[in-house]
Write a protein that holds these residues in place. Structure first.
Motif, PDB file in Angstrom:
ATOM      1  N   PRO A   8      -1.620-107.740 -57.312  1.00 14.40           N
ATOM      2  CA  PRO A   8      -2.555-106.516 -56.539  1.00 14.40           C
ATOM      3  C   PRO A   8      -2.768-106.855 -55.251  1.00 14.40           C
ATOM      4  O   PRO A   8      -3.330-106.133 -54.505  1.00 14.40           O
ATOM      5  CB  PRO A   8      -3.748-106.385 -57.336  1.00 14.40           C
ATOM      6  CG  PRO A   8      -3.819-107.547 -58.307  1.00 14.40           C
ATOM      7  CD  PRO A   8      -2.631-108.164 -58.368  1.00 14.40           C
ATOM      8  N   LYS A  20      -3.494-103.219 -53.969  1.00 12.34           N
ATOM      9  CA  LYS A  20      -2.864-102.090 -54.691  1.00 12.34           C
ATOM     10  C   LYS A  20      -4.306-101.789 -55.694  1.00 12.34           C
ATOM     11  O   LYS A  20      -4.552-102.382 -56.609  1.00 12.34           O
ATOM     12  CB  LYS A  20      -1.834-102.574 -55.510  1.00 12.34           C
ATOM     13  CG  LYS A  20      -0.597-102.849 -54.589  1.00 12.34           C
ATOM     14  CD  LYS A  20       0.490-103.391 -55.634  1.00 12.34           C
ATOM     15  CE  LYS A  20       1.811-103.329 -54.644  1.00 12.34           C
ATOM     16  NZ  LYS A  20       2.763-103.970 -55.772  1.00 12.34           N
ATOM     17  N   PRO A  22      -5.920 -99.584 -58.332  1.00 13.59           N
ATOM     18  CA  PRO A  22      -5.108 -98.864 -59.581  1.00 13.59           C
ATOM     19  C   PRO A  22      -5.872 -97.452 -59.545  1.00 13.59           C
ATOM     20  O   PRO A  22      -6.863 -97.002 -59.442  1.00 13.59           O
ATOM     21  CB  PRO A  22      -5.805 -99.769 -60.719  1.00 13.59           C
ATOM     22  CG  PRO A  22      -7.010-100.382 -60.442  1.00 13.59           C
ATOM     23  CD  PRO A  22      -6.811-100.780 -59.214  1.00 13.59           C
ATOM     24  N   ARG A  28       0.091 -94.527 -60.344  1.00 17.27           N
ATOM     25  CA  ARG A  28      -0.439 -95.907 -60.664  1.00 17.27           C
ATOM     26  C   ARG A  28      -1.180 -96.603 -59.608  1.00 17.27           C
ATOM     27  O   ARG A  28      -2.187 -97.503 -60.072  1.00 17.27           O
ATOM     28  CB  ARG A  28       1.020 -96.814 -60.886  1.00 17.27           C
ATOM     29  CG  ARG A  28       1.744 -96.344 -61.926  1.00 17.27           C
ATOM     30  CD  ARG A  28       2.810 -97.010 -62.269  1.00 17.27           C
ATOM     31  NE  ARG A  28       2.788 -98.506 -62.148  1.00 17.27           N
ATOM     32  CZ  ARG A  28       3.836 -99.209 -61.547  1.00 17.27           C
ATOM     33  NH1 ARG A  28       4.794 -98.692 -60.892  1.00 17.27           N
ATOM     34  NH2 ARG A  28       3.465-100.537 -61.546  1.00 17.27           N
ATOM     35  N   TRP A  29      -0.999 -96.534 -58.544  1.00 20.99           N
ATOM     36  CA  TRP A  29      -1.759 -97.264 -57.362  1.00 20.99           C
ATOM     37  C   TRP A  29      -1.791 -96.672 -55.966  1.00 20.99           C
ATOM     38  O   TRP A  29      -1.014 -96.120 -55.490  1.00 20.99           O
ATOM     39  CB  TRP A  29      -1.587 -98.954 -57.239  1.00 20.99           C
ATOM     40  CG  TRP A  29      -0.445 -99.306 -56.372  1.00 20.99           C
ATOM     41  CD1 TRP A  29      -0.588 -99.254 -55.022  1.00 20.99           C
ATOM     42  CD2 TRP A  29       0.900 -99.366 -56.532  1.00 20.99           C
ATOM     43  NE1 TRP A  29       0.633 -99.677 -54.418  1.00 20.99           N
ATOM     44  CE2 TRP A  29       1.538 -99.732 -55.414  1.00 20.99           C
ATOM     45  CE3 TRP A  29       1.722 -99.481 -57.759  1.00 20.99           C
ATOM     46  CZ2 TRP A  29       2.852-100.175 -55.247  1.00 20.99           C
ATOM     47  CZ3 TRP A  29       3.071 -99.820 -57.737  1.00 20.99           C
ATOM     48  CH2 TRP A  29       3.557 -99.953 -56.539  1.00 20.99           C
ATOM     49  N   ASN A  31      -2.455 -97.722 -52.009  1.00 25.98           N
ATOM     50  CA  ASN A  31      -2.663 -98.927 -51.014  1.00 25.98           C
ATOM     51  C   ASN A  31      -3.854 -98.815 -50.321  1.00 25.98           C
ATOM     52  O   ASN A  31      -4.238 -97.787 -49.518  1.00 25.98           O
ATOM     53  CB  ASN A  31      -1.360 -98.995 -49.895  1.00 25.98           C
ATOM     54  CG  ASN A  31      -0.254 -99.362 -50.582  1.00 25.98           C
ATOM     55  OD1 ASN A  31      -0.100-100.154 -51.570  1.00 25.98           O
ATOM     56  ND2 ASN A  31       0.939 -98.990 -50.291  1.00 25.98           N
ATOM     57  N   GLY A  48      -9.798 -96.731 -51.975  1.00 22.83           N
ATOM     58  CA  GLY A  48      -9.370 -96.155 -53.370  1.00 22.83           C
ATOM     59  C   GLY A  48     -10.154 -95.298 -53.977  1.00 22.83           C
ATOM     60  O   GLY A  48     -11.178 -94.903 -53.504  1.00 22.83           O
ATOM     61  N   ALA A  54     -11.237-100.096 -60.440  1.00 26.64           N
ATOM     62  CA  ALA A  54     -11.265-100.328 -59.009  1.00 26.64           C
ATOM     63  C   ALA A  54     -12.429-101.319 -58.571  1.00 26.64           C
ATOM     64  O   ALA A  54     -12.215-102.257 -57.630  1.00 26.64           O
ATOM     65  CB  ALA A  54     -11.189 -99.220 -58.258  1.00 26.64           C
ATOM     66  N   ASP A  83      -8.349 -90.251 -53.996  1.00 34.99           N
ATOM     67  CA  ASP A  83      -7.555 -91.643 -54.088  1.00 34.99           C
ATOM     68  C   ASP A  83      -7.648 -92.470 -53.141  1.00 34.99           C
ATOM     69  O   ASP A  83      -7.476 -93.688 -53.080  1.00 34.99           O
ATOM     70  CB  ASP A  83      -6.063 -91.636 -54.674  1.00 34.99           C
ATOM     71  CG  ASP A  83      -5.200 -90.647 -53.814  1.00 34.99           C
ATOM     72  OD1 ASP A  83      -5.651 -89.684 -53.272  1.00 34.99           O
ATOM     73  OD2 ASP A  83      -4.063 -90.908 -53.552  1.00 34.99           O
ATOM     74  N   HIS A 243       1.006 -94.944 -50.285  1.00 35.19           N
ATOM     75  CA  HIS A 243       1.774 -95.451 -51.664  1.00 35.19           C
ATOM     76  C   HIS A 243       2.885 -96.092 -51.400  1.00 35.19           C
ATOM     77  O   HIS A 243       3.656 -95.968 -50.295  1.00 35.19           O
ATOM     78  CB  HIS A 243       1.908 -94.082 -52.410  1.00 35.19           C
ATOM     79  CG  HIS A 243       0.468 -93.167 -52.600  1.00 35.19           C
ATOM     80  ND1 HIS A 243      -0.229 -93.555 -53.758  1.00 35.19           N
ATOM     81  CD2 HIS A 243      -0.073 -92.195 -52.027  1.00 35.19           C
ATOM     82  CE1 HIS A 243      -1.460 -92.889 -53.871  1.00 35.19           C
ATOM     83  NE2 HIS A 243      -1.411 -91.979 -52.447  1.00 35.19           N
TER      84      HIS A 243
END
Length: 329
Positions: A8, A20, A22, A28-29, A31, A48, A54, A83, A243
């Motif tokens: 990650p 990364k 989640p 999925r993740w 950045n 995130g 997280a 996100d 991403h």
């Protein structure tokens, strides 16, 4: 710190790490990027979505990198989508660091996630006008409500303006407004190093969602295509996206995205030549029936963004029939 590519956390160059974070979605993740300057100040870019996973990630990663909370000098956001934005308040509580976002982004965050969440009502009313039934609109309201814990607590934010110089690590980056995917979206560009943190404006291998949001941008797809044309002319050696993984070939990818939307506009025009449709019917005809509610929300908003562009270009016309907006070519 050197780590395997699948981990990650990955060191991209001296003073820059990709984290990364989640996501509970098919992506999925997302950045996040950690930048550390020689003077010791640390920037976290796009921390995130706030989830337990997280929180656990950040409480593990920061000690691994030798970064205590009091060394984090700022949190910088490319845009207000949950996100990217969700963990900003959580980090601010622990660091007292300022959180920077564009003025438009701050306004949008308040509409989406602030008291009363007025954008939820506006969005469901828009979708109903374009053919979504009442049961789905009710589900959509609950779906939008479910994001509030994922962006709480709300950070106190400081506005960035287009053209501002933002220090990330040891370099100054220009904040460039790049609308389309999100109103007020900013990319951060270092002309000397030919590097860009491009958020969700230009992504490798996947296409950013371009959504019409009521009362925000008259023509988000037109704004997106124009900003792609402008930013695609920059000299970029390496792009750091929101991403997937960092990539070269930034200008070529910008052109690919322009072509993708031109093809999508042509496809929708052809479907409307076959028969008049509401945006909801056109959405289903274009994106299919096997969409989760989360995916349907994005597909509907993207379909409306395309019909707006087609109508402004004179390729389709909109008429009201039975209280619904119906498009025909």
């Amino acid at each position: 710190m050197n780590t395997p590519a699948s981990a990650p956390v990955k060191e991209l160059r001296r003073g820059l790490w990709q984290v990364k974070v989640p996501l509970p979605f098919p992506l999925r993740w997302v950045n996040s990027y950690v930048l550390q300057g020689s003077a010791g100040g640390v920037t976290i870019l796009d921390p995130g979505l706030r989830t337990e996973a997280a929180e656990e990630l950040w409480t593990t990663v920061l000690p691994q990198l030798g970064i205590p909370y009091d060394r984090i000098g700022q949190v910088v956001l490319t845009h207000h989508h949950p996100d990217h934005y969700g963990m900003a308040g959580w980090l601010q509580e622990r660091t007292d660091a300022p959180v920077y976002l564009s003025e438009t982004g701050i306004e949008q965050a308040a509409l989406l996630w602030g008291p009363g969440q007025p954008m939820t009502r506006l969005l469901t009313e828009l979708f109903a006008q374009h053919g979504m039934d009442a049961a789905q609109c009710e589900q959509l309201t609950k779906h939008m409500d479910s994001f509030v814990p994922l962006v709480s607590p709300q950070p106190s934010m400081t506005a960035l303006r287009p053209g501002d110089r933002v220090r990330l690590g040891d370099a100054e980056y220009e904040a460039i407004e790049t609308p389309g995917h999100a109103a007020g979206h900013l990319c951060f560009y270092d002309a000397d190093a030919e590097e860009i943190f491009c958020g969700d404006h230009v992504l490798p291998r996947i296409t950013p969602n371009i959504s019409f949001m009521p009362g925000v941008e008259e023509d988000p797809l037109g704004a997106y295509l124009s900003s792609l044309d402008v930013i695609g002319r920059l000299k970029v050696r390496m792009a750091y996206p929101g991403h997937r993984d960092p990539f070269a070939g930034f200008s070529e990818r910008a052109l690919e995205l322009i072509r993708h939307h031109e093809e999508r506009l042509a496809l929708m025009t052809d479907k409307l030549r076959e028969q008049p449709m509401t945006a909801y019917e056109l959405c289903r005809a274009t994106f299919g029936d096997r969409l989760s509610l989360h995916q349907l929300r994005f597909a509907m908003a993207e379909t409306i963004a395309h019909t707006v562009r087609l109508e402004l270009g004179g390729r389709v016309r909109a008429e009201e029939a039975g209280g619904l907006i119906v498009y025909s070519a």
